[in-house]
Design a protein around this motif. Structure first.
Motif, PDB file in Angstrom:
ATOM      1  N   PHE A 187       0.845  -1.197   0.000  1.00 36.20           N
ATOM      2  CA  PHE A 187       0.000   0.000   0.000  1.00 36.20           C
ATOM      3  C   PHE A 187       0.876   1.241   0.000  1.00 36.20           C
ATOM      4  N   GLY A 188       0.268   2.376  -0.306  1.00 36.24           N
ATOM      5  CA  GLY A 188       1.038   3.609  -0.295  1.00 36.24           C
ATOM      6  C   GLY A 188       0.181   4.820  -0.607  1.00 36.24           C
ATOM      7  N   PHE A 189       0.772   5.976  -0.387  1.00 34.10           N
ATOM      8  CA  PHE A 189       0.112   7.246  -0.716  1.00 34.10           C
ATOM      9  C   PHE A 189       1.096   8.116  -1.486  1.00 34.10           C
ATOM     10  N   PHE A 190       0.622   8.655  -2.619  1.00 32.05           N
ATOM     11  CA  PHE A 190       1.454   9.460  -3.490  1.00 32.05           C
ATOM     12  C   PHE A 190       0.710  10.756  -3.814  1.00 32.05           C
ATOM     13  N   PRO A 191       1.296  11.908  -3.535  1.00 33.83           N
ATOM     14  CA  PRO A 191       0.609  13.183  -3.709  1.00 33.83           C
ATOM     15  C   PRO A 191      -0.007  13.366  -5.093  1.00 33.83           C
TER      16      PRO A 191
END
Length: 322
Positions: free
Chosen positions: A149-153
Motif C-alpha cells: 500500500f502507499g500514498f502518493f501526492p
C-alpha cells in the motif's frame, strides 16, 4: 585492472575471478564481495552492513508487489530482526524492515524524482515520484496474507492485496490492485506451482493495467512450464507469451527431451537441435544447419571454456579460484 584483481584473488580464500575476453569484462566473487563489470554492479557485505546491489530482500515488493523482482541498490544495516536501508535505485528512498516469524513489515519514503510525460501517463507507468509505500504480510501454517500500500501526492492512495498457500508441494499465489512500481505493472497476477520427485509444474498469468494513451493495449503476460524427470532422462516444456502495450505479440516455446548425454530440443515449433555432451566437450547441431562446439578444461583451480559457432563467433571464459 585484471592483473590487480588476480593478485587480490590469490590472497583471499574462497574467492574466484572470471574473465570474458569477447566483451572485455570480469566477475569477481569472494565471501564478502561481488563485482560484475559488465552489468556495472557490486555488492559488499561486512557484518551487519551491506552496500551495493542488495540481494534477497523482502522489501523489493515495495517496488514490485506482483513479481517481487525489483533490483535494489543502496545501503542496508541489519540488527537482529530489524533492518534500516537507504536506496539509490529504483528510487531515492529510505526505509525500515521488520522480519518476524509470523509478521513481516516494511515501509519506505521516496524522495521526489523527475517524471517523464507527466501529463500523458499515470504514476504507475512512468518514473517513480515522491510518496510513501509500505508492505505487510502474515505467514502462518503455509498460509500467507498481505498487502502492499502507499500514498502518493500526485495520484493519492493505491494498494495491492495478496494471498498464497504452500502445502504438499503446491504453491499458489494471487494478487490484484493498482500500484506504482518498476518493470511490469499489473492489476492482476496469478501463479501456480507444484513440485515433486518426478514432476515440476509452473503456471503464471499477469494482466496489465488499462491503456492510457490512444493506440495502447493492455499488457498480458503468461508462462507455462512442465518438467517430468525419471532417472537420467526427462522432458521439459517451457513456453511464454507477451502481448505488449504497443499491440505486438511475442511468443517463445522450447521443448527439451534429454537422456544421459543426449538432448533433443525443439525451439518455437521450428528449429530442432540435437546435442551431445561427453566430459569436457559438447556439440549442438540444428536442422537450420547451425552448430555450436564447446570445450572446457580445468587445471589446478583454473577453468577454461571455449565456444565456437557456425555464425563465425567465438567466445572464451576464464575462471581462477583460490
Amino acid at each position: 585492472m585484471f592483473i590487480l584483481l588476480l593478485l587480490v584473488c590469490s590472497t583471499l580464500n574462497g574467492s574466484s575471478l572470471s574473465y570474458y575476453p569477447e566483451r572485455n569484462s570480469f566477475t569477481f566473487v569472494s565471501e564478502n564481495m561481488y563485482i560484475n563489470s559488465y552489468q556495472e554492479v557490486f555488492n559488499i557485505s561486512y557484518g551487519n552492513l551491506e552496500a551495493g546491489l542488495l540481494s534477497d530482500r523482502y522489501y523489493e515488493r515495495l517496488y514490485s508487489p506482483f513479481t517481487n523482482k525489483a533490483e535494489l541498490e543502496g545501503l542496508a544495516i541489519r540488527r537482529n530482526e530489524r533492518e534500516f536501508f537507504l536506496l539509490e535505485e529504483p528510487a531515492l528512498s529510505t526505509g525500515y524492515f521488520y522480519f518476524g516469524k509470523v509478521m513481516k513489515l516494511a515501509f519506505a519514503f521516496d524522495l521526489k524524482n523527475e517524471s517523464k510525460e507527466a501529463f500523458l501517463l499515470r504514476n504507475d507507468e512512468r518514473e517513480l515520484g515522491e510518496g510513501f509505500r509500505g508492505d505487510i504480510s502474515f505467514d502462518l501454517a503455509g498460509l500467507t496474507l498481505g498487502s502492499t500500500f502507499g500514498f502518493f501526492p500526485s495520484i493519492g492512495g493505491r494498494y495491492v492485496l495478496k494471498g498464497g498457500i504452500k502445502r504438499k508441494g503446491f504453491d499458489v499465489n494471487y494478487a490484484f490492485g493498482v500500484f506504482p512500481g518498476v518493470g511490469r505493472v499489473y492489476e492482476e497476477y496469478v501463479s501456480v506451482a507444484y513440485k515433486s520427485k518426478y514432476i515440476d509444474i509452473l503456471y503464471i498469468f499477469g494482466k496489465g493495467s488499462e491503456p492510457v494513451k490512444v493506440g495502447n493495449w493492455r499488457e498480458r503476460y503468461s508462462r507455462e512450464r512442465i518438467a517430468v524427470k525419471y532417472g537420467n532422462g526427462g522432458l521439459v516444456i517451457d513456453q511464454r507469451g507477451t502481448f505488449g502495450k504497443s499491440g505486438k505479440l511475442s511468443f517463445s516455446s522450447v521443448m527439451t527431451l534429454y537422456c544421459s548425454r543426449w538432448t533433443v530440443s525443439w525451439n518455437n515449433l521450428d528449429v530442432v537441435y540435437l546435442s551431445y555432451r561427453k566430459r569436457n566437450v559438447s556439440l549442438r547441431i540444428g536442422t537450420d544447419l547451425s552448430w555450436r562446439l564447446k570445450f572446457s578444461f580445468e587445471r589446478k583451480k583454473r577453468n577454461f571454456n571455449f565456444t565456437f559457432s557456425s555464425d563465425g563467433k567465438a567466445s572464451c571464459y576464464l575462471n581462477y579460484s583460490y
